[in-house]
Structure formats: C-alpha cells, structure tokens
Design a protein around this motif. Structure first.
Motif, short mmCIF file in Angstrom:
data_model
loop_
_atom_site.label_atom_id
_atom_site.label_comp_id
_atom_site.label_asym_id
_atom_site.label_seq_id
_atom_site.Cartn_x
_atom_site.Cartn_y
_atom_site.Cartn_z
N GLN A 41 -81.90 -114.70 26.86
CA GLN A 41 -83.21 -115.06 26.35
C GLN A 41 -84.27 -114.94 27.46
OE1 GLN A 41 -83.91 -115.42 23.26
NE2 GLN A 41 -81.75 -115.47 22.53
N ARG A 42 -83.91 -115.33 28.67
CA ARG A 42 -84.85 -115.25 29.81
C ARG A 42 -85.17 -113.78 30.12
NH1 ARG A 42 -81.88 -117.62 33.20
NH2 ARG A 42 -82.53 -119.73 32.58
N TYR A 43 -84.15 -112.93 30.16
CA TYR A 43 -84.38 -111.52 30.44
C TYR A 43 -85.20 -110.85 29.33
CZ TYR A 43 -81.45 -111.12 34.60
OH TYR A 43 -80.96 -111.23 35.88
N ARG A 44 -85.02 -111.29 28.10
CA ARG A 44 -85.78 -110.67 27.01
C ARG A 44 -87.26 -110.98 27.15
NH1 ARG A 44 -84.61 -112.19 20.80
NH2 ARG A 44 -85.66 -114.08 21.52
N VAL A 45 -87.60 -112.23 27.54
CA VAL A 45 -89.02 -112.58 27.74
C VAL A 45 -89.61 -111.75 28.89
CG1 VAL A 45 -90.59 -114.41 28.45
CG2 VAL A 45 -88.74 -114.89 26.82
N LEU A 46 -88.81 -111.62 29.93
CA LEU A 46 -89.29 -110.85 31.08
C LEU A 46 -89.43 -109.37 30.73
CD1 LEU A 46 -87.24 -112.55 33.95
CD2 LEU A 46 -89.68 -112.84 33.41
N ALA A 47 -88.50 -108.89 29.93
CA ALA A 47 -88.56 -107.48 29.55
C ALA A 47 -89.78 -107.19 28.71
CB ALA A 47 -87.29 -107.10 28.78
N ASP A 48 -90.19 -108.16 27.85
CA ASP A 48 -91.40 -107.97 27.05
C ASP A 48 -92.64 -107.87 27.94
OD1 ASP A 48 -89.87 -108.04 24.78
OD2 ASP A 48 -90.23 -110.17 24.36
N LYS A 49 -92.59 -108.53 29.11
CA LYS A 49 -93.73 -108.47 30.03
C LYS A 49 -93.61 -107.33 31.03
CE LYS A 49 -94.48 -113.48 29.82
NZ LYS A 49 -94.54 -114.73 30.62
N GLY A 50 -92.49 -106.60 30.96
CA GLY A 50 -92.30 -105.47 31.86
C GLY A 50 -91.83 -105.88 33.23
N ALA A 51 -91.33 -107.16 33.37
CA ALA A 51 -90.92 -107.64 34.68
C ALA A 51 -89.50 -107.20 35.02
CB ALA A 51 -91.01 -109.16 34.73
N VAL A 52 -88.68 -106.90 34.00
CA VAL A 52 -87.31 -106.41 34.23
C VAL A 52 -87.10 -105.14 33.42
CG1 VAL A 52 -86.37 -108.70 34.75
CG2 VAL A 52 -86.37 -107.85 32.38
N SER A 53 -86.16 -104.38 33.88
CA SER A 53 -85.89 -103.10 33.20
C SER A 53 -85.07 -103.32 31.93
CB SER A 53 -85.15 -102.15 34.14
OG SER A 53 -83.86 -102.70 34.47
N ALA A 54 -85.08 -102.31 31.12
CA ALA A 54 -84.27 -102.35 29.90
C ALA A 54 -82.79 -102.40 30.23
CB ALA A 54 -84.59 -101.13 29.02
N GLN A 55 -82.41 -101.78 31.33
CA GLN A 55 -81.01 -101.79 31.72
C GLN A 55 -80.53 -103.19 32.04
OE1 GLN A 55 -80.17 -99.30 35.09
NE2 GLN A 55 -77.93 -99.59 34.95
N MET A 56 -81.34 -103.99 32.71
CA MET A 56 -80.98 -105.37 33.03
C MET A 56 -80.88 -106.20 31.75
SD MET A 56 -83.16 -106.06 36.51
CE MET A 56 -82.44 -107.71 36.68
N LEU A 57 -81.77 -105.93 30.78
CA LEU A 57 -81.71 -106.65 29.50
C LEU A 57 -80.43 -106.31 28.74
CD1 LEU A 57 -83.04 -108.50 27.40
CD2 LEU A 57 -84.18 -106.46 26.47
N ASP A 58 -80.06 -105.02 28.79
CA ASP A 58 -78.81 -104.61 28.12
C ASP A 58 -77.61 -105.27 28.79
OD1 ASP A 58 -80.23 -103.04 26.39
OD2 ASP A 58 -79.93 -101.18 27.52
N GLY A 59 -77.63 -105.41 30.08
CA GLY A 59 -76.52 -106.05 30.78
C GLY A 59 -76.39 -107.52 30.40
N ALA A 60 -77.58 -108.21 30.25
CA ALA A 60 -77.55 -109.61 29.84
C ALA A 60 -77.02 -109.77 28.42
CB ALA A 60 -78.94 -110.21 29.96
N ARG A 61 -77.39 -108.81 27.53
CA ARG A 61 -76.91 -108.87 26.14
C ARG A 61 -75.40 -108.65 26.11
NH1 ARG A 61 -79.35 -104.84 24.38
NH2 ARG A 61 -81.27 -105.85 23.66
#
Length: 374
Positions: free
Chosen positions: A135-155
């Motif tokens: 959930q934290r990475y998804r919020v950051l990904a919406d703001k462009g603070a983390v890459s999509a790859q990092m979000l996929d890893g968290a999922r």
C-alpha cells in the motif's frame, strides 16, 4: 481173583455203554425236536403290518446348512498412527454409535498443532507487513516517487505471503484433524466381537483395532438350486433350526436372493434374516434353514418306513389277494417328514406292507395285520 476182576470190568463196560446210549438218544431227541420246531416256523407265515395306499397333501421341504453371520460387521481402525493410550471397549461390550472405543496418545499431535499454529501466526504477520509495504509503494508510485518495478515487487511479495498464510492454515487444519481423530469412534452401534490390540500397543492408520458387529439380526445363507429358486421370494417366512440350542426353531425371513446364478452349479444364494432381540443366538452358530416349496395337493403317498432299497431302486411290498407279498418298484417324488410321494408304480388301490418287511420276501405268504391292530 482173576474171575472177580473180569466180572467187574464187564459190569463197568456195560454201564458205560448204557450211559452212552442214553446220552446219544437224548441228543437225537433234541436235534429232532429243534428240526421240527424250525420246520414249523418256516412254514408259518410271517406277521406283517399293512395299510392301504392313501392320498394326502405333501409339502416338500428343502434343508440347507450354514453358519449364522452378523447382518453388519466391520473392522474399526485408527485414522492416524499412534500408541493406544486407553482401550475403552472390550470383547462382548455393546458400543453405541459415536462412542469412544480407544484413545491414542496425543502428546506428539498436540505439539504438532502448536507448531502449526505458530507457523500460521508468523505467516499472517508476514502477510500483514507485505500488505502495508504494498500500500505504501502504491501511494508513492502514484506520485512518481518509486518505479513501477518496485511496486510490482511489493505486490509479488504480498501475494507470496498470502500463499504462505494459506499453506500454514492447511497444515494447521491437517494436524488438528489428526488430533481430533486420536479417538477411535464406533461407526454404528454393535458388539465388540474381537479386539486386536491392548493398551500400550502401537497402531498404524488403517490397521484394525477392534471388530464391531450388529448381532440384533443374524443372517443365514442358503444355496438354492435352479429348480427351487423360482419358489422363493423376498419376504417369505422360513424356519431356522439351531442344533446348539437343542434344535430350537426361529422364524426367519428371506431378505435377498442373488440375481445371478453361480456357475457351473447354477445355484443361487438366498439370505435369511433371523431376529435376535433376546440375544440367544451367537454369530458363527451352525444353523439349518428349511425352505418349504409349493404344496403337492392330494398325491399318492406311502409311509417312508414302507420303502425298501433294492439295487438303488425304491420298492414296496404289495399285499396280493392270496395274502402273499409282491415286491414292486415305484417311482418316488419327494421323501421326507415320514412320507414318500408316489409318482409311479402304484395306482392307489393297493394295500402295502408298512412294517415287518424284513420277515418277508417276494412271493412269500404272510399274515397281514392292519395298521392299528395288535
């Protein structure tokens, strides 16, 4: 002196000769008397009991032998491996359905349950943390603070944790079920007929611990010929005789007839249920099943005692008009219960010998005594 001795000798010889003559004469008289008596006996007609041929109803009864079996019997075993801690039921005990027969040692299973519960708690904690990270990475990904790859890893980490939770839940359910099955339960009401283990013995899953049988009703199985099976039907009442109980008779009911003949004999199995409400009968007792066939109405019949076997043929002594007997071959049907059905050889007008046949022979003169006369 010589003269006197000679005289004594002559007298002695005379006495011996006289005595010998008397003894010989007595022996001759006895032999002659015995011959005379034997001659009289040979010429005297033998007395035999006679009766007219009659008609009666004949009920053929077939008798089959077999052992009584429980209507239901099963080996009860443990569902898990373990050592028998307590043996509750003993041979001869009546066990209600669902009652405990034996209890296994549960120390090891309890430890396995605790371990599985700990694994599940750890997996749930990991899932909770993975969900928060995702959930934290998804919020950051919406703001462009983390890459999509990092979000996929968290999922992916979250999904993996979810799978671990489900695996831990399955493991816990499995060992919990084993713990629940540590009690060996009677599947239905019955009597313990055999116990295989004592308390303290180790048992494997599937190995029999006791045998439980329902003996409120016992089954007697009769092998019926092809010619007789057509006269049977489910629900028909039959008689069951148990020799071990002094020939006591019990009422039985035909409950099943095999639909297919056993080859090559072409016989059928009929199952007869015998109620055992009073518990008198025991499984394994030898029993005779009597199956009554269709009644043969108003047939010619003679007493079974009148039959004489001659070279594998059934014969009857028939009384002729001059009080002589004629040995006649007959064709017999059902023979039993003291009577023999006559299919051929007699026309029903004859008088036959029913007792004393051993004193007569074919063509001999006899003295007939009617049945009931002295």
């Amino acid at each position: 002196m010589v003269f006197k001795d000679r005289k004594k000798l002559i007298i002695a010889l005379t006495v011996v000769v006289a005595l010998s003559g008397i003894v010989s004469f007595r022996i001759y008289e006895n032999i002659a008397a015995n011959k005379a008596r034997a001659s009289k006996l040979q010429t005297r007609p033998a007395a035999v009991q006679v009766a007219p041929v009659s008609r009666r109803d004949i009920i053929p009864v077939a008798t089959y032998s077999g052992s009584l079996e429980p209507v239901w019997s099963a080996d009860v075993s443990a569902k898990v491996d373990g050592r028998v801690n307590i043996m509750v039921a003993n041979e001869g005990d009546l066990v209600p359905a669902g009652s405990i027969i034996a209890v296994l040692d549960t120390n090891e299973l309890t430890a396995q349950v605790l371990q599985a519960q700990g694994n599940l708690t750890a997996a749930q904690s990991n899932l909770e943390q993975a969900e928060l990270d995702y959930q934290r990475y998804r919020v950051l990904a919406d703001k462009g603070a983390v890459s999509a790859q990092m979000l996929d890893g968290a999922r992916t980490k979250r999904d993996l944790s979810l799978g671990q939770v489900r695996a831990a839940e399955g493991s816990l359910a499995l060992v919990q079920e084993k713990l629940n099955n540590a009690n060996i339960i009677a599947p239905r009401q019955g009597v313990v007929t055999k116990r295989y283990l004592q308390a303290g013995a180790f048992t494997r899953a599937g190995s029999p611990v006791v045998t439980v049988a329902d003996v409120t009703t016992l089954l007697a199985k009769a092998t019926v010929s092809e010619a007789q099976v057509g006269e049977l039907s489910v629900g028909r009442a039959v008689k069951v005789i148990v020799d071990a109980l002094g020939g006591q008779e019990f009422a039985g009911t035909v409950t099943r007839i095999s639909p297919v003949a056993a080859l090559p004999a072409r016989t059928f199995t009929a199952e007869v249920a015998v109620p055992n409400d009073k518990g008198i009968l025991r499984a394994g007792m030898f029993a005779k099943v009597e199956l009554a066939a269709r009644v043969h109405d108003n047939v010619l019949a003679v007493p079974e005692s009148a039959l004489i076997m001659r070279e594998d043929q059934k014969t009857i002594f028939v009384l002729t008009g001059d009080n002589k007997v004629q040995q006649r071959v007959i064709t017999a049907g059902y023979v039993g219960d003291g009577w023999a059905e006559v299919l051929g050889g007699l026309d029903g007008s004859e008088t036959i010998v029913i007792d004393g046949q051993n004193k007569a022979k074919d063509g001999a003169q006899v003295t007939p005594v009617k049945d009931g006369e002295q």
